[in-house]
Design a protein around this motif. Structure first.
Motif, mmCIF file in Angstrom:
data_model
loop_
_atom_site.group_PDB
_atom_site.id
_atom_site.type_symbol
_atom_site.label_atom_id
_atom_site.label_comp_id
_atom_site.label_asym_id
_atom_site.label_seq_id
_atom_site.Cartn_x
_atom_site.Cartn_y
_atom_site.Cartn_z
ATOM 1 N N GLY A 63 -63.177 -116.571 31.182
ATOM 2 C CA GLY A 63 -63.983 -117.786 31.208
ATOM 3 C C GLY A 63 -65.347 -117.524 31.822
ATOM 4 N N PHE A 64 -65.366 -116.784 32.913
ATOM 5 C CA PHE A 64 -66.616 -116.442 33.578
ATOM 6 C C PHE A 64 -67.469 -115.557 32.677
ATOM 7 C CE2 PHE A 64 -69.087 -113.454 36.150
ATOM 8 C CZ PHE A 64 -69.905 -114.345 36.830
ATOM 9 N N LYS A 67 -69.118 -117.562 29.882
ATOM 10 C CA LYS A 67 -70.233 -118.363 30.387
ATOM 11 C C LYS A 67 -71.451 -117.485 30.654
ATOM 12 C CE LYS A 67 -67.355 -121.866 32.560
ATOM 13 N NZ LYS A 67 -66.883 -122.414 33.833
ATOM 14 N N LEU A 68 -71.225 -116.322 31.229
ATOM 15 C CA LEU A 68 -72.322 -115.405 31.527
ATOM 16 C C LEU A 68 -72.993 -114.931 30.236
ATOM 17 C CD1 LEU A 68 -73.883 -113.880 33.684
ATOM 18 C CD2 LEU A 68 -72.183 -112.056 33.538
ATOM 19 N N LYS A 70 -73.108 -116.468 27.394
ATOM 20 C CA LYS A 70 -73.825 -117.603 26.808
ATOM 21 C C LYS A 70 -75.180 -117.778 27.489
ATOM 22 C CE LYS A 70 -73.263 -122.477 25.734
ATOM 23 N NZ LYS A 70 -72.385 -123.650 25.854
ATOM 24 N N LEU A 71 -75.228 -117.586 28.816
ATOM 25 C CA LEU A 71 -76.478 -117.726 29.542
ATOM 26 C C LEU A 71 -77.466 -116.619 29.204
ATOM 27 C CD1 LEU A 71 -75.175 -118.726 33.070
ATOM 28 C CD2 LEU A 71 -76.477 -120.166 31.503
#
Length: 73
Positions: A63-64, A67-68, A70-71
């Protein structure tokens, strides 16, 4: 975090008690005691190293990571 004592080469695991100076020179408890909690390299105080439960090279949970990514895109 270093995995061995710089004085006697004793193995130091992530959760083992160890002592470090401000330059992160690392010593086992026995050597730190013999050195009177002073680093032989820089003469700084040797303090107990914080314990770590996992290696920083382990992959973070997915999950982390998602998200990373995507950023960063």
């Amino acid at each position: 975090m270093k995995s061995t004592c710089e004085r006697c080469s004793a193995s130091l695991g992530l959760t083992d008690r160890a002592f470090i100076c401000s330059f992160e020179n690392t010593f086992c408890p026995q050597c730190a005691e013999q050195l009177e909690h002073r680093c032989p390299s820089c003469q700084a105080e040797l303090v107990q190293r914080p314990a770590r439960t996992r290696s920083p090279t382990e992959v973070p949970d997915q999950g982390f990571k998602a998200k990373l990514e995507k950023l960063l895109v």
